[in-house]
Design a protein around this motif. Sequence first.
Motif, PDB file in Angstrom:
ATOM      1  N   VAL A 275       0.821  -1.212   0.000  1.00  0.00           N
ATOM      2  CA  VAL A 275       0.000   0.000   0.000  1.00  0.00           C
ATOM      3  C   VAL A 275       0.853   1.258   0.000  1.00  0.00           C
ATOM      4  CG1 VAL A 275      -1.658   1.347   1.358  1.00  0.00           C
ATOM      5  CG2 VAL A 275      -1.990  -1.118   1.068  1.00  0.00           C
ATOM      6  N   TYR A 276       1.964   1.243   0.761  1.00  0.00           N
ATOM      7  CA  TYR A 276       2.714   2.479   0.992  1.00  0.00           C
ATOM      8  C   TYR A 276       4.048   2.563   0.261  1.00  0.00           C
ATOM      9  CZ  TYR A 276      -0.624   3.416   4.743  1.00  0.00           C
ATOM     10  OH  TYR A 276      -1.772   3.663   5.458  1.00  0.00           O
ATOM     11  N   ILE A 277       4.439   1.510  -0.450  1.00  0.00           N
ATOM     12  CA  ILE A 277       5.769   1.501  -1.057  1.00  0.00           C
ATOM     13  C   ILE A 277       5.940   2.615  -2.092  1.00  0.00           C
ATOM     14  CG2 ILE A 277       5.148  -0.170  -2.860  1.00  0.00           C
ATOM     15  CD1 ILE A 277       7.888  -1.420  -2.531  1.00  0.00           C
ATOM     16  N   ALA A 278       4.906   2.883  -2.883  1.00  0.00           N
ATOM     17  CA  ALA A 278       5.019   3.929  -3.897  1.00  0.00           C
ATOM     18  C   ALA A 278       5.092   5.313  -3.252  1.00  0.00           C
ATOM     19  CB  ALA A 278       3.849   3.852  -4.871  1.00  0.00           C
ATOM     20  N   ALA A 279       4.277   5.537  -2.218  1.00  0.00           N
ATOM     21  CA  ALA A 279       4.322   6.827  -1.522  1.00  0.00           C
ATOM     22  C   ALA A 279       5.685   7.048  -0.872  1.00  0.00           C
ATOM     23  CB  ALA A 279       3.213   6.881  -0.473  1.00  0.00           C
ATOM     24  N   TYR A 280       6.275   5.989  -0.333  1.00  0.00           N
ATOM     25  CA  TYR A 280       7.608   6.100   0.263  1.00  0.00           C
ATOM     26  C   TYR A 280       8.637   6.525  -0.784  1.00  0.00           C
ATOM     27  CZ  TYR A 280      11.910   4.707   2.685  1.00  0.00           C
ATOM     28  OH  TYR A 280      13.152   4.701   3.256  1.00  0.00           O
ATOM     29  N   GLY A 281       8.604   5.891  -1.948  1.00  0.00           N
ATOM     30  CA  GLY A 281       9.560   6.225  -2.987  1.00  0.00           C
ATOM     31  C   GLY A 281       9.406   7.649  -3.475  1.00  0.00           C
ATOM     32  N   GLN A 282       8.162   8.118  -3.575  1.00  0.00           N
ATOM     33  CA  GLN A 282       7.929   9.449  -4.125  1.00  0.00           C
ATOM     34  C   GLN A 282       8.201  10.554  -3.113  1.00  0.00           C
ATOM     35  OE1 GLN A 282       4.279   9.523  -6.309  1.00  0.00           O
ATOM     36  NE2 GLN A 282       4.421  11.688  -6.859  1.00  0.00           N
ATOM     37  N   THR A 283       7.854  10.330  -1.827  1.00  0.00           N
ATOM     38  CA  THR A 283       7.994  11.393  -0.836  1.00  0.00           C
ATOM     39  C   THR A 283       9.324  11.350  -0.084  1.00  0.00           C
ATOM     40  OG1 THR A 283       6.879  10.071   0.871  1.00  0.00           O
ATOM     41  CG2 THR A 283       5.509  11.481  -0.522  1.00  0.00           C
ATOM     42  N   TYR A 284       9.822  10.141   0.187  1.00  0.00           N
ATOM     43  CA  TYR A 284      11.051  10.030   0.996  1.00  0.00           C
ATOM     44  C   TYR A 284      12.304   9.959   0.141  1.00  0.00           C
ATOM     45  CZ  TYR A 284      14.176   8.508   4.742  1.00  0.00           C
ATOM     46  OH  TYR A 284      15.210   8.430   5.644  1.00  0.00           O
ATOM     47  N   LEU A 285      12.234   9.208  -0.961  1.00  0.00           N
ATOM     48  CA  LEU A 285      13.405   9.051  -1.823  1.00  0.00           C
ATOM     49  C   LEU A 285      13.403  10.017  -3.006  1.00  0.00           C
ATOM     50  CD1 LEU A 285      13.717   5.149  -1.976  1.00  0.00           C
ATOM     51  CD2 LEU A 285      14.871   6.741  -0.425  1.00  0.00           C
ATOM     52  N   ASP A 286      12.344  10.816  -3.122  1.00  0.00           N
ATOM     53  CA  ASP A 286      12.222  11.816  -4.200  1.00  0.00           C
ATOM     54  C   ASP A 286      12.280  11.188  -5.591  1.00  0.00           C
ATOM     55  OD1 ASP A 286      11.996  14.010  -2.452  1.00  0.00           O
ATOM     56  OD2 ASP A 286      14.177  14.085  -2.198  1.00  0.00           O
ATOM     57  N   LEU A 287      11.731   9.986  -5.726  1.00  0.00           N
ATOM     58  CA  LEU A 287      11.611   9.385  -7.047  1.00  0.00           C
ATOM     59  C   LEU A 287      10.427  10.020  -7.776  1.00  0.00           C
ATOM     60  CD1 LEU A 287      12.002   5.590  -6.154  1.00  0.00           C
ATOM     61  CD2 LEU A 287      13.799   7.184  -6.841  1.00  0.00           C
ATOM     62  N   ASP A 288      10.479  10.029  -9.107  1.00  0.00           N
ATOM     63  CA  ASP A 288       9.305  10.522  -9.825  1.00  0.00           C
ATOM     64  C   ASP A 288       8.187   9.497  -9.711  1.00  0.00           C
ATOM     65  OD1 ASP A 288       9.549   8.538 -11.937  1.00  0.00           O
ATOM     66  OD2 ASP A 288      11.149   9.766 -12.780  1.00  0.00           O
ATOM     67  N   ARG A 289       6.959   9.923 -10.022  1.00  0.00           N
ATOM     68  CA  ARG A 289       5.798   9.059  -9.825  1.00  0.00           C
ATOM     69  C   ARG A 289       5.912   7.766 -10.616  1.00  0.00           C
ATOM     70  NH1 ARG A 289       0.473  12.088 -10.648  1.00  0.00           N
ATOM     71  NH2 ARG A 289       1.151  12.155 -12.832  1.00  0.00           N
ATOM     72  N   SER A 290       6.440   7.848 -11.816  1.00  0.00           N
ATOM     73  CA  SER A 290       6.558   6.660 -12.652  1.00  0.00           C
ATOM     74  C   SER A 290       7.447   5.616 -12.002  1.00  0.00           C
ATOM     75  CB  SER A 290       7.104   7.042 -14.037  1.00  0.00           C
ATOM     76  OG  SER A 290       7.293   5.891 -14.822  1.00  0.00           O
ATOM     77  N   MET A 291       8.607   6.019 -11.521  1.00  0.00           N
ATOM     78  CA  MET A 291       9.542   5.070 -10.913  1.00  0.00           C
ATOM     79  C   MET A 291       8.995   4.529  -9.598  1.00  0.00           C
ATOM     80  SD  MET A 291      12.262   3.484 -11.508  1.00  0.00           S
ATOM     81  CE  MET A 291      13.132   2.247 -10.565  1.00  0.00           C
ATOM     82  N   ALA A 292       8.298   5.373  -8.835  1.00  0.00           N
ATOM     83  CA  ALA A 292       7.735   4.925  -7.565  1.00  0.00           C
ATOM     84  C   ALA A 292       6.682   3.834  -7.795  1.00  0.00           C
ATOM     85  CB  ALA A 292       7.123   6.104  -6.818  1.00  0.00           C
ATOM     86  N   LEU A 293       5.847   4.019  -8.827  1.00  0.00           N
ATOM     87  CA  LEU A 293       4.825   3.021  -9.115  1.00  0.00           C
ATOM     88  C   LEU A 293       5.428   1.743  -9.684  1.00  0.00           C
ATOM     89  CD1 LEU A 293       1.946   5.202 -10.620  1.00  0.00           C
ATOM     90  CD2 LEU A 293       2.136   4.279  -8.313  1.00  0.00           C
ATOM     91  N   ILE A 294       6.545   1.868 -10.401  1.00  0.00           N
ATOM     92  CA  ILE A 294       7.211   0.678 -10.941  1.00  0.00           C
ATOM     93  C   ILE A 294       7.655  -0.247  -9.813  1.00  0.00           C
ATOM     94  CG2 ILE A 294       9.304  -0.097 -12.128  1.00  0.00           C
ATOM     95  CD1 ILE A 294       7.105   0.783 -13.988  1.00  0.00           C
ATOM     96  N   MET A 295       7.888   0.295  -8.617  1.00  0.00           N
ATOM     97  CA  MET A 295       8.282  -0.549  -7.487  1.00  0.00           C
ATOM     98  C   MET A 295       7.181  -1.552  -7.140  1.00  0.00           C
ATOM     99  SD  MET A 295      11.326   0.153  -6.698  1.00  0.00           S
ATOM    100  CE  MET A 295      12.505   1.426  -7.130  1.00  0.00           C
ATOM    101  N   ILE A 296       5.918  -1.151  -7.304  1.00  0.00           N
ATOM    102  CA  ILE A 296       4.822  -2.095  -7.081  1.00  0.00           C
ATOM    103  C   ILE A 296       4.881  -3.217  -8.109  1.00  0.00           C
ATOM    104  CG2 ILE A 296       2.318  -2.352  -7.005  1.00  0.00           C
ATOM    105  CD1 ILE A 296       2.129   0.563  -6.175  1.00  0.00           C
ATOM    106  N   VAL A 297       5.175  -2.857  -9.359  1.00  0.00           N
ATOM    107  CA  VAL A 297       5.293  -3.853 -10.421  1.00  0.00           C
ATOM    108  C   VAL A 297       6.422  -4.831 -10.114  1.00  0.00           C
ATOM    109  CG1 VAL A 297       5.777  -4.194 -12.881  1.00  0.00           C
ATOM    110  CG2 VAL A 297       4.351  -2.269 -12.135  1.00  0.00           C
ATOM    111  N   ILE A 298       7.553  -4.296  -9.675  1.00  0.00           N
ATOM    112  CA  ILE A 298       8.710  -5.141  -9.353  1.00  0.00           C
ATOM    113  C   ILE A 298       8.357  -6.113  -8.230  1.00  0.00           C
ATOM    114  CG2 ILE A 298      11.032  -5.116  -8.358  1.00  0.00           C
ATOM    115  CD1 ILE A 298      11.507  -2.481  -9.853  1.00  0.00           C
ATOM    116  N   ALA A 299       7.698  -5.607  -7.184  1.00  0.00           N
ATOM    117  CA  ALA A 299       7.340  -6.468  -6.052  1.00  0.00           C
ATOM    118  C   ALA A 299       6.361  -7.555  -6.477  1.00  0.00           C
ATOM    119  CB  ALA A 299       6.738  -5.619  -4.929  1.00  0.00           C
ATOM    120  N   GLN A 300       5.386  -7.223  -7.307  1.00  0.00           N
ATOM    121  CA  GLN A 300       4.407  -8.221  -7.727  1.00  0.00           C
ATOM    122  C   GLN A 300       5.011  -9.241  -8.688  1.00  0.00           C
ATOM    123  OE1 GLN A 300       1.606  -8.747  -6.440  1.00  0.00           O
ATOM    124  NE2 GLN A 300       1.328  -6.876  -5.258  1.00  0.00           N
TER     125      GLN A 300
END
Length: 450
Positions: A275-300
Amino acid sequence: MSESGKEQKNFSSYDDTSPVNATDEEAPPLPPVVSSPPIQDGGTRAWLQVVGSFLVFANLWGLPFAFGSFQTYYQLDYLPNKSASSISWIGTVSTFLLIVIGVFTGPLFDKGFFRLMLLTGALVETTAFFLLSLCDTYWQIMLTQGIMVGLGNGLLYLPGLALVGRSFKKHRSIAMALTTCGAPAGAIIYTLMFERLIGNLGFAWTIRCMAFFMLGAYLLSFPLMLYRATNIGDLGSGGGQARKLFDATALRDGLFWSYSFSNFFLFFGYMVPFVYIAAYGQTYLDLDRSMALIMIVIAQAASIVGRLAIGYTAARIGVMIPWIACGLISGILCIAWAGVESEGSFIAFAVLYGAFSGALIPLPPSVFPIVCPDPKVLGARLGMAQAIGSVASLIGSPIAGALAEVNAAPGETNWLGLQLFSGLVMVAGGCQLIGLWILLVRRRQIGKLI
């Protein structure tokens, strides 16, 4: 085959219609249906049903696993006045209703209302998503994406897996594994659709495109599942024997409670990273939205590999050792998440957590016929255990979101509280599994390789 392996096989054979290798949340075992034809054993017709059920699972569980995409967008853009905890309730209510309604619709399936459940569930879920494209307030989104989607999915929850489970004997585990892999596959598809379309089309048309994909998947899946299907009773015939929903004797069974508490704590924290992995990447690691959402794809994607690999391992050495290892490792990874400070370590976390946590889905039902060897109450007791676990799925992510707001500056997130919560409750579940393992060895008088 070892003596313990023989024992496990004997316990599993009590309910020949149970998809014992399906997920704990995704597949309750099925008691025999008196009026149904004998169980088939593969063939072209049966494998086409697997394809159809895979597509149903892509919608059924793909959306809850892809909710991290919505969580991030709602939290940062669409509903910025709502807290992360409040937003997460949308996804958890949907998952909770999916599981609970799925448990209580068992008697409908047993009485032969298979087609009606499929068609009604698909209609409700697809309509909910089209309505979601018109929503712009929290209560509207909760009503459509939370409640309506959950109710529709609850009707779809049982039939697809039940049909596949009754179509195979020799290759049932393979068929069920392929079917349940539809869940992470659907999560990947919906996450990629959201990531690619939201910037160009906006929220309304992105949701409509997802709804059209959902509709197409159902239109393709139902003919594959229902055409010339001979392993279901006639619609509304009333000839089936409805299952028992509650078994009071389970409340006095220590093994039942040990199993239920283990799953409760594991699923208390299981969905939090998704639920929170994309928000973590975008807000804490300053990743762009595309890369943050790709983390969900990688995990799945890693989850698919993990399910298949751990399933093969469990077939070799028994279920309990892989189940315990995956539970403890998943919890430790959530705690280690607190040390993720770079994109590379973030990718490594997504891969490892996806692989090990994904294995927690198909393993539990394989053990339950040993926890409860009485076929007369097996379905009722597993349904009760699932209902307990569904409460953990309902409250886990909102509690984590609330903890993320404790001692946090305005506009900031206390990620450490969220990470420690998810990690510690999953470690507690893994430790409880060790106790369950010891109890099973002692009380069932079987080998350690359960």
